[in-house]
Design a protein around this motif. Sequence first.
Motif, PDB file in Angstrom:
ATOM      1  N   LEU A  72      -4.114 -37.939  36.929  1.00 53.98           N
ATOM      2  CA  LEU A  72      -3.791 -38.673  38.296  1.00 53.98           C
ATOM      3  C   LEU A  72      -2.915 -37.602  39.119  1.00 53.98           C
ATOM      4  CD1 LEU A  72      -2.802 -42.215  37.237  1.00 53.98           C
ATOM      5  CD2 LEU A  72      -4.807 -41.760  38.462  1.00 53.98           C
ATOM      6  N   THR A  73      -2.006 -36.770  38.515  1.00 55.01           N
ATOM      7  CA  THR A  73      -1.310 -35.990  39.226  1.00 55.01           C
ATOM      8  C   THR A  73      -2.223 -34.767  39.713  1.00 55.01           C
ATOM      9  OG1 THR A  73       0.682 -36.359  37.868  1.00 55.01           O
ATOM     10  CG2 THR A  73       0.725 -34.345  39.187  1.00 55.01           C
ATOM     11  N   GLU A  74      -3.066 -34.610  38.926  1.00 56.03           N
ATOM     12  CA  GLU A  74      -3.894 -33.360  39.372  1.00 56.03           C
ATOM     13  C   GLU A  74      -4.788 -33.739  40.535  1.00 56.03           C
ATOM     14  OE1 GLU A  74      -7.643 -30.619  37.588  1.00 56.03           O
ATOM     15  OE2 GLU A  74      -6.324 -31.992  36.212  1.00 56.03           O
ATOM     16  N   ARG A  75      -5.438 -34.926  40.587  1.00 53.64           N
ATOM     17  CA  ARG A  75      -6.020 -35.513  41.683  1.00 53.64           C
ATOM     18  C   ARG A  75      -5.243 -35.743  42.833  1.00 53.64           C
ATOM     19  NH1 ARG A  75     -11.242 -36.877  39.938  1.00 53.64           N
ATOM     20  NH2 ARG A  75     -11.808 -36.816  42.022  1.00 53.64           N
ATOM     21  N   ILE A  76      -4.191 -36.162  42.660  1.00 49.39           N
ATOM     22  CA  ILE A  76      -3.114 -36.126  44.035  1.00 49.39           C
ATOM     23  C   ILE A  76      -3.158 -34.935  44.778  1.00 49.39           C
ATOM     24  CG2 ILE A  76      -0.894 -37.041  44.623  1.00 49.39           C
ATOM     25  CD1 ILE A  76      -0.868 -39.214  42.708  1.00 49.39           C
ATOM     26  N   THR A  77      -2.674 -34.143  43.638  1.00 51.92           N
ATOM     27  CA  THR A  77      -2.278 -32.596  43.995  1.00 51.92           C
ATOM     28  C   THR A  77      -3.415 -31.972  44.866  1.00 51.92           C
ATOM     29  OG1 THR A  77      -0.713 -32.345  42.335  1.00 51.92           O
ATOM     30  CG2 THR A  77      -1.604 -30.297  43.323  1.00 51.92           C
ATOM     31  N   ASP A 101      -7.197 -41.251  55.142  1.00 54.07           N
ATOM     32  CA  ASP A 101      -8.477 -40.962  54.484  1.00 54.07           C
ATOM     33  C   ASP A 101      -8.000 -40.556  52.971  1.00 54.07           C
ATOM     34  OD1 ASP A 101     -10.140 -41.520  56.473  1.00 54.07           O
ATOM     35  OD2 ASP A 101     -10.402 -39.546  57.063  1.00 54.07           O
ATOM     36  N   ASN A 102      -7.288 -39.631  52.575  1.00 52.60           N
ATOM     37  CA  ASN A 102      -7.086 -39.134  51.243  1.00 52.60           C
ATOM     38  C   ASN A 102      -6.330 -40.325  50.535  1.00 52.60           C
ATOM     39  OD1 ASN A 102      -7.764 -36.675  51.865  1.00 52.60           O
ATOM     40  ND2 ASN A 102      -5.691 -35.713  52.271  1.00 52.60           N
ATOM     41  N   ILE A 103      -5.408 -41.336  51.255  1.00 62.12           N
ATOM     42  CA  ILE A 103      -4.762 -41.937  50.569  1.00 62.12           C
ATOM     43  C   ILE A 103      -5.596 -43.146  50.155  1.00 62.12           C
ATOM     44  CG2 ILE A 103      -2.891 -43.891  50.636  1.00 62.12           C
ATOM     45  CD1 ILE A 103      -1.315 -41.806  52.570  1.00 62.12           C
ATOM     46  N   VAL A 104      -6.416 -43.814  51.046  1.00 64.40           N
ATOM     47  CA  VAL A 104      -7.240 -44.908  50.867  1.00 64.40           C
ATOM     48  C   VAL A 104      -8.427 -44.365  49.686  1.00 64.40           C
ATOM     49  CG1 VAL A 104      -9.119 -46.179  51.879  1.00 64.40           C
ATOM     50  CG2 VAL A 104      -6.848 -45.908  53.093  1.00 64.40           C
ATOM     51  N   ASN A 105      -8.916 -43.231  50.078  1.00 69.86           N
ATOM     52  CA  ASN A 105      -9.958 -42.751  49.111  1.00 69.86           C
ATOM     53  C   ASN A 105      -9.515 -42.830  47.778  1.00 69.86           C
ATOM     54  OD1 ASN A 105     -11.867 -42.714  51.099  1.00 69.86           O
ATOM     55  ND2 ASN A 105     -11.608 -40.577  51.339  1.00 69.86           N
ATOM     56  N   CYS A 107      -7.046 -44.353  46.395  1.00 70.70           N
ATOM     57  CA  CYS A 107      -6.724 -45.894  45.882  1.00 70.70           C
ATOM     58  C   CYS A 107      -8.150 -46.613  45.346  1.00 70.70           C
ATOM     59  CB  CYS A 107      -6.067 -46.540  46.849  1.00 70.70           C
ATOM     60  SG  CYS A 107      -4.326 -46.066  47.192  1.00 70.70           S
ATOM     61  N   PHE A 108      -9.283 -46.281  45.859  1.00 67.52           N
ATOM     62  CA  PHE A 108     -10.343 -46.734  45.844  1.00 67.52           C
ATOM     63  C   PHE A 108     -11.006 -46.089  44.428  1.00 67.52           C
ATOM     64  CE2 PHE A 108     -10.332 -49.195  49.385  1.00 67.52           C
ATOM     65  CZ  PHE A 108     -11.118 -50.250  49.380  1.00 67.52           C
ATOM     66  N   GLU A 109     -10.804 -44.833  44.207  1.00 66.87           N
ATOM     67  CA  GLU A 109     -11.300 -43.876  43.227  1.00 66.87           C
ATOM     68  C   GLU A 109     -10.424 -44.449  41.959  1.00 66.87           C
ATOM     69  OE1 GLU A 109     -11.738 -39.311  41.622  1.00 66.87           O
ATOM     70  OE2 GLU A 109     -10.909 -39.712  43.668  1.00 66.87           O
ATOM     71  N   PHE A 110      -9.124 -44.909  41.855  1.00 66.53           N
ATOM     72  CA  PHE A 110      -8.189 -45.204  40.967  1.00 66.53           C
ATOM     73  C   PHE A 110      -7.417 -46.380  41.236  1.00 66.53           C
ATOM     74  CE2 PHE A 110      -8.303 -40.443  40.742  1.00 66.53           C
ATOM     75  CZ  PHE A 110      -8.752 -40.212  39.617  1.00 66.53           C
ATOM     76  N   TYR A 165       7.560 -44.275  53.882  1.00 64.50           N
ATOM     77  CA  TYR A 165       6.498 -43.670  52.961  1.00 64.50           C
ATOM     78  C   TYR A 165       6.373 -44.565  51.751  1.00 64.50           C
ATOM     79  CZ  TYR A 165       4.834 -40.990  48.948  1.00 64.50           C
ATOM     80  OH  TYR A 165       4.130 -40.605  47.926  1.00 64.50           O
ATOM     81  N   LEU A 166       7.358 -45.159  51.279  1.00 60.63           N
ATOM     82  CA  LEU A 166       7.019 -46.137  50.063  1.00 60.63           C
ATOM     83  C   LEU A 166       5.943 -47.358  50.689  1.00 60.63           C
ATOM     84  CD1 LEU A 166      10.352 -46.283  48.443  1.00 60.63           C
ATOM     85  CD2 LEU A 166       8.368 -45.362  47.706  1.00 60.63           C
ATOM     86  N   MET A 167       6.261 -47.892  51.835  1.00 59.32           N
ATOM     87  CA  MET A 167       5.497 -49.109  52.367  1.00 59.32           C
ATOM     88  C   MET A 167       4.316 -48.627  52.523  1.00 59.32           C
ATOM     89  SD  MET A 167       8.643 -50.920  54.924  1.00 59.32           S
ATOM     90  CE  MET A 167       7.234 -52.227  55.392  1.00 59.32           C
ATOM     91  N   LEU A 168       3.911 -47.526  52.987  1.00 58.31           N
ATOM     92  CA  LEU A 168       2.607 -46.995  53.366  1.00 58.31           C
ATOM     93  C   LEU A 168       1.864 -47.090  52.048  1.00 58.31           C
ATOM     94  CD1 LEU A 168       0.541 -45.785  55.025  1.00 58.31           C
ATOM     95  CD2 LEU A 168       1.767 -43.467  54.697  1.00 58.31           C
ATOM     96  N   VAL A 169       2.285 -46.344  51.135  1.00 57.14           N
ATOM     97  CA  VAL A 169       1.591 -46.022  50.027  1.00 57.14           C
ATOM     98  C   VAL A 169       1.345 -47.290  49.010  1.00 57.14           C
ATOM     99  CG1 VAL A 169       1.745 -44.913  47.733  1.00 57.14           C
ATOM    100  CG2 VAL A 169       2.278 -43.622  49.661  1.00 57.14           C
ATOM    101  N   ASN A 170       2.608 -48.262  49.092  1.00 53.60           N
ATOM    102  CA  ASN A 170       2.422 -49.498  48.209  1.00 53.60           C
ATOM    103  C   ASN A 170       1.166 -50.351  48.787  1.00 53.60           C
ATOM    104  OD1 ASN A 170       4.079 -49.451  45.644  1.00 53.60           O
ATOM    105  ND2 ASN A 170       5.109 -48.273  47.143  1.00 53.60           N
ATOM    106  N   SER A 171       1.404 -50.348  50.169  1.00 51.62           N
ATOM    107  CA  SER A 171       0.532 -51.380  50.975  1.00 51.62           C
ATOM    108  C   SER A 171      -1.041 -50.814  50.832  1.00 51.62           C
ATOM    109  CB  SER A 171       0.723 -51.415  52.630  1.00 51.62           C
ATOM    110  OG  SER A 171       2.281 -51.985  52.653  1.00 51.62           O
ATOM    111  N   VAL A 172      -1.278 -49.710  50.943  1.00 53.22           N
ATOM    112  CA  VAL A 172      -2.456 -49.268  50.721  1.00 53.22           C
ATOM    113  C   VAL A 172      -3.000 -49.355  49.138  1.00 53.22           C
ATOM    114  CG1 VAL A 172      -4.163 -47.326  50.790  1.00 53.22           C
ATOM    115  CG2 VAL A 172      -2.579 -47.594  52.831  1.00 53.22           C
ATOM    116  N   SER A 173      -2.219 -48.934  48.231  1.00 55.51           N
ATOM    117  CA  SER A 173      -2.339 -49.170  46.839  1.00 55.51           C
ATOM    118  C   SER A 173      -2.702 -50.564  46.379  1.00 55.51           C
ATOM    119  CB  SER A 173      -1.194 -48.473  46.146  1.00 55.51           C
ATOM    120  OG  SER A 173      -1.153 -47.239  46.325  1.00 55.51           O
TER     121      SER A 173
END
Length: 213
Positions: A72-77, A101-105, A107-110, A165-173
């Motif tokens: 997961l870390t590799e893909r995020i990096t 685009d990166n965040i949403v994509n 979250c759908f990939e994983f 940041y936490l609200m953005l990432v967690n909402s999309v996830s």
Amino acid sequence: MKEAKRRPGRPSKQDQFQKELLLSHALIEFAKHGYEGASLRKIANLSNVDVALLSYHFGSKLGLWTSVVDHLTERITLQTVPFKNNYMHMKLETACIALVDNIVNFCFEFPFHMMFVTNELSHQSERSIYLMDKMLLPTFRHLMPFIKDCMEAGVIKKQEPTLYYLMLVNSVSLLGTIPNLVNEFKEDFTVNNDLKSEMKESVLANFFQIAAV
């Protein structure tokens, strides 16, 4: 000709090993059942390999779990580091769209990654520390300068940047994890691509002071 003897637990050359597929199944099992409840045998069965193959490549359940985090870390990096290095050469509005685009994509990939993370962070352990140090904190540090720049420029409304940041990432996830729930409320979402597109527009409208292009 007799088959050469091999060490116990070592897979034969006929065993097929598709690492990304196996790690994907492991991610889902760890997310659904937690570390203690996840079954190596079930992960192997889902991946259509012998359970001995897991011991051969990963050593133990902890080794497999660690490999899931590393993957997961590799893909995020791959997404965040080039973005971090290049956004200074982009218009902030364009960079915001690329970030969404990166965040949403991802979250759908994983889609099970948030459930996986939440399970581990519910109590402190060596695994939760590894997850924070390996994946969560580095990602946060990569993106925080960009978020602060956006706030200074008025592209993001000024507020506490860490909470933003936490609200953005967690909402999309969360929505990436439960797309079927969205379908229950909004029947015209028929395929994931429709939902992804709508989510990107919604994230831009709610978290950024720009419109989708």
